[in-house]
Design a protein around this motif. Structure first.
Motif, PDB file in Angstrom:
ATOM      1  N   PRO A 165       0.938  -1.298   0.382  1.00  0.00           N
ATOM      2  CA  PRO A 165      -0.186  -0.037  -0.140  1.00  0.00           C
ATOM      3  C   PRO A 165       0.939   1.221  -0.062  1.00  0.00           C
ATOM      4  O   PRO A 165       0.829   2.038   1.091  1.00  0.00           O
ATOM      5  N   ARG A 166       1.623   1.490  -1.242  1.00  0.00           N
ATOM      6  CA  ARG A 166       2.515   2.700  -1.050  1.00  0.00           C
ATOM      7  C   ARG A 166       2.455   3.466  -2.528  1.00  0.00           C
ATOM      8  O   ARG A 166       1.983   2.581  -3.613  1.00  0.00           O
ATOM      9  N   LEU A 177      -1.351  -2.343 -18.090  1.00  0.00           N
ATOM     10  CA  LEU A 177      -1.477  -0.797 -17.967  1.00  0.00           C
ATOM     11  C   LEU A 177      -0.707  -0.605 -16.553  1.00  0.00           C
ATOM     12  O   LEU A 177      -0.505  -1.018 -15.723  1.00  0.00           O
ATOM     13  N   GLU A 178      -0.129   0.721 -16.931  1.00  0.00           N
ATOM     14  CA  GLU A 178       0.631   1.216 -15.873  1.00  0.00           C
ATOM     15  C   GLU A 178      -0.291   1.810 -14.430  1.00  0.00           C
ATOM     16  O   GLU A 178      -1.507   2.322 -15.043  1.00  0.00           O
ATOM     17  N   SER A 179       0.238   1.953 -13.478  1.00  0.00           N
ATOM     18  CA  SER A 179      -0.281   2.385 -12.202  1.00  0.00           C
ATOM     19  C   SER A 179       0.580   3.130 -11.327  1.00  0.00           C
ATOM     20  O   SER A 179       1.885   2.636 -11.476  1.00  0.00           O
ATOM     21  N   ASP A 180       0.244   3.835 -10.417  1.00  0.00           N
ATOM     22  CA  ASP A 180       1.115   4.586  -9.431  1.00  0.00           C
ATOM     23  C   ASP A 180       0.868   4.145  -8.034  1.00  0.00           C
ATOM     24  O   ASP A 180       1.373   4.946  -7.101  1.00  0.00           O
ATOM     25  N   ARG A 181      -0.007   3.178  -7.635  1.00  0.00           N
ATOM     26  CA  ARG A 181      -0.115   2.732  -6.329  1.00  0.00           C
ATOM     27  C   ARG A 181      -0.676   1.480  -6.136  1.00  0.00           C
ATOM     28  O   ARG A 181      -1.306   0.729  -6.912  1.00  0.00           O
ATOM     29  N   SER A 182      -0.212   0.854  -4.865  1.00  0.00           N
ATOM     30  CA  SER A 182      -0.608  -0.070  -4.288  1.00  0.00           C
ATOM     31  C   SER A 182      -1.159  -1.558  -5.043  1.00  0.00           C
ATOM     32  O   SER A 182      -1.685  -2.074  -5.243  1.00  0.00           O
ATOM     33  N   PRO A 183       0.286  -2.098  -5.475  1.00  0.00           N
ATOM     34  CA  PRO A 183      -0.167  -3.358  -6.360  1.00  0.00           C
ATOM     35  C   PRO A 183       0.203  -4.332  -5.258  1.00  0.00           C
ATOM     36  O   PRO A 183       0.419  -4.366  -4.115  1.00  0.00           O
ATOM     37  N   TYR A 184      -0.486  -5.634  -6.065  1.00  0.00           N
ATOM     38  CA  TYR A 184      -0.213  -7.004  -5.151  1.00  0.00           C
ATOM     39  C   TYR A 184       1.199  -7.328  -5.761  1.00  0.00           C
ATOM     40  O   TYR A 184       1.222  -7.418  -7.031  1.00  0.00           O
TER      41      TYR A 184
END
Length: 585
Positions: A165-166, A177-184
């Motif tokens: 969670p960061r 797809l790109e993302s900027d937060r909280s992956p598993y």
């Protein structure tokens, strides 16, 4: 800790049936005005996050927001759902165990560098759980519905994945797809995935492909193109592919769109038979029996010699027959089908809906509104139609829109068109916004279904030569053009009909009108009143709704009323009133 403090001394139930408390008139002397107000208006609460600790009064039944009861501040008109107002002012959340989260009203007092929820990435609402030390914010939904810290879902990934969670930029291995937060994350596989991508189905059937497709986390090298959005697929990440068609691929997010996939997981499910009944069976050479007219046989004809037979209409598409080959009933004078319409499939996959559509004939049409009979509004082009239609769930299409497939080749554009995305766009031809559009992948050309299904050639009055569609929006044209029917100036950036040999130009609406696709002389019900479609006369009657002379080739006539004529679909929608300023153009 509790968020709200009851300020009223009168006990009040929070049930839906107890919003307004009743009291006996004999006990009026024992109730203070404030207590009576509380019984009528509901309890008062104190919202800790609200400015100056102002009280919130529970809203009455008439002020419900989307079915949820709430509270309203009588000073600043702030409204809060009941569940939000009664949220705890401080919580310990599993995704941020180092510090407690405090409930704030989102605004200038909450100077957060990140204006989105740390977990879901959605824009923060009015109330926010926040840690000022870590600049960590959660919306109320994620605060009440915490994500699992670890997930073991072998269908999604063979190992346990752990929530991080960061704020960290990553590319999801499942959807690319790109993302900027909280992956598993799974450190041993160098694997990162969105929470919702963990549960992507493994085997599905989509409306865009005849075979089932399967999820894979690695397509491999190659020039892959998504067959839904028509954009590139990066083979290093996950997608859906077909094991029968080796060149077929679709983005994970595109394949699981609501308009593409029906939501069913098909792993371990047996294959379904996709075959459907033929539209007709052959009786003899040139003679058939069609499903829409089982009582009699139809004979193939070469075409009409009389090109002015406007009343000779195909029962399926309601277009004039003219010189096209058609089937006619050997016993009935008014049952005619174009040869192409007679071959329309009984069921077919379609780009606008996630189920197969079924073809229905024109008997007993009851569509859209209970008081509308005999006609229907096409979901794609919004035309008023009779004739055959393709239907499933809440979508109803005339056979012109229902026959569009990908790629769609348009005479006025050099590139193929595709239905690629959800959301409205502006049609470059008519300049109107539409949800259902076809787009070009090579340029910015966008075409709505109403313009895509315009006839390429039409006949006007007794002209021997037909009028052709003309679109010169991408060319520089000089001079002025005028419509021969309404005598208004033509917009050269909007499509129109023209005859190059005679130099005549006509607006599309003027030559087609709104009742072109309702069979002439057909009686139908609209909002409880009976109408019939008739050819417009030479003198062009005055529409009793708008007061202008009717321009189109067809009008709707009110059955049983003298001079009850309307010129357009918009006038048909208007309430019945005969009061208007009579104008003659």
């Amino acid at each position: 800790m509790v968020l709200v403090e009851e300020l009223s001394d009168v006990p009040t139930s929070h049930g839906e049936d107890d919003d307004v408390s009743s009291y006996d008139d004999d006990d009026d002397d024992s109730l203070t005005p404030s207590m009576v107000f509380d019984q009528i208006m509901g309890p008062t609460v104190m919202l800790a996050s609200h400015e100056q600790q102002r009280s919130l009064r529970r809203m009455s039944r008439t002020y419900r927001d989307n079915g949820f009861f709430g509270y309203m501040c009588l000073t600043c008109d702030m409204t809060v759902h009941k569940e939000c107002a009664e949220s705890s002012p401080e919580i310990n959340h599993p995704s941020h165990q180092r510090h407690p989260l405090t409930l704030f009203k989102h605004g200038p007092l909450l100077a957060s560098a990140d204006d989105k929820c740390r977990l879901c990435g959605e824009k923060l609402g009015k109330l926010v759980y926040h840690c000022s030390i870590c600049d960590f914010s959660l919306d109320l939904y994620c605060a009440r519905n915490p994500l699992e810290l670890v997930v073991h879902y072998p269908k999604g990934h063979e190992h346990i994945v752990t929530l991080m969670p960061r704020l960290i930029r990553f590319t999801c291995n499942a959807c690319g797809l790109e993302s900027d937060r909280s992956p598993y994350v799974c450190p041993q596989c160098d694997f990162m995935i969105h929470e919702d991508c963990i549960y992507l189905p493994r085997v599905i059937s989509i409306i865009r492909h005849r075979h089932r497709i399967s999820r894979t986390y690695f397509l491999g090298s190659g020039d892959w193109t998504c067959r839904v959005c028509r954009r590139r697929v990066d083979g290093r990440y996950g997608a859906y592919c077909c094991y029968i068609c080796p060149d077929y691929a679709a983005h994970s997010k595109c394949a699981t769109r609501n308009d593409v996939w029906d939501g069913r997981e098909l792993e371990d499910e047996p294959e379904e038979n996709d075959e459907c009944e033929e539209p007709f069976w052959v009786v003899s050479d040139g003679v058939i029996n069609h499903f829409s007219h089982r009582d009699h046989h139809l004979r193939l004809e070469d075409g009409l010699t009389n090109i002015h037979g406007e009343h000779t209409r195909c029962r399926a598409c309601v277009r004039p027959v003219y010189s096209n080959s058609f089937y006619s009933c050997m016993h009935c004078d008014d049952f005619v089908l174009h040869e192409t319409c007679a071959n329309l499939p009984r069921k077919q996959r379609y780009v606008l809906h996630n189920h197969q559509l079924t073809l229905y004939h024109d008997d007993g049409i009851v569509m859209d509104f209970p008081s509308t009979r005999g006609v229907f509004l096409c979901s794609a082009c919004d035309r008023l139609c009779s004739g055959f239609r393709y239907e499933c769930c809440n979508i109803k299409l005339d056979v012109r829109c229902g026959s569009i497939s990908e790629p769609f080749f348009y005479e006025c554009h050099p590139h193929p068109l595709f239905q690629t995305s959800i959301g409205s766009k502006i049609c470059v031809v008519c300049k109107q916004e539409s949800v259902y559009v076809l787009s070009c992948m090579d340029c910015d050309f966008v075409l709505d279904f109403k313009c895509a299904t315009l006839p390429n050639r039409v006949r006007y009055k007794y002209d021997r030569k037909p009028l052709s569609l003309c679109y010169d929006g991408d060319k520089d044209m000089t001079g002025s053009y005028w419509c021969e029917i309404c005598e208004g100036e033509m917009d050269q950036k909007v499509m129109f009909y023209t005859c190059e040999s005679h130099g005549s130009t006509i607006h599309i609406h003027c030559v087609l009108g709104d009742f072109r696709y309702v069979k002439p002389r057909l009686q139908f019900e609209f909002n409880g009143k009976k109408w019939k479609v008739a050819l417009n006369g030479i003198n062009r009657p005055i529409c009793y709704k708008c007061g202008f002379r009717c321009k189109g080739p067809f009008v709707a006539v009110r059955v049983g009323y003298d001079n009850g004529v309307v010129c357009s679909l918009s006038c048909l929608w208007k309430g019945d009133t005969f009061e208007f300023v009579r104008r003659i153009d």
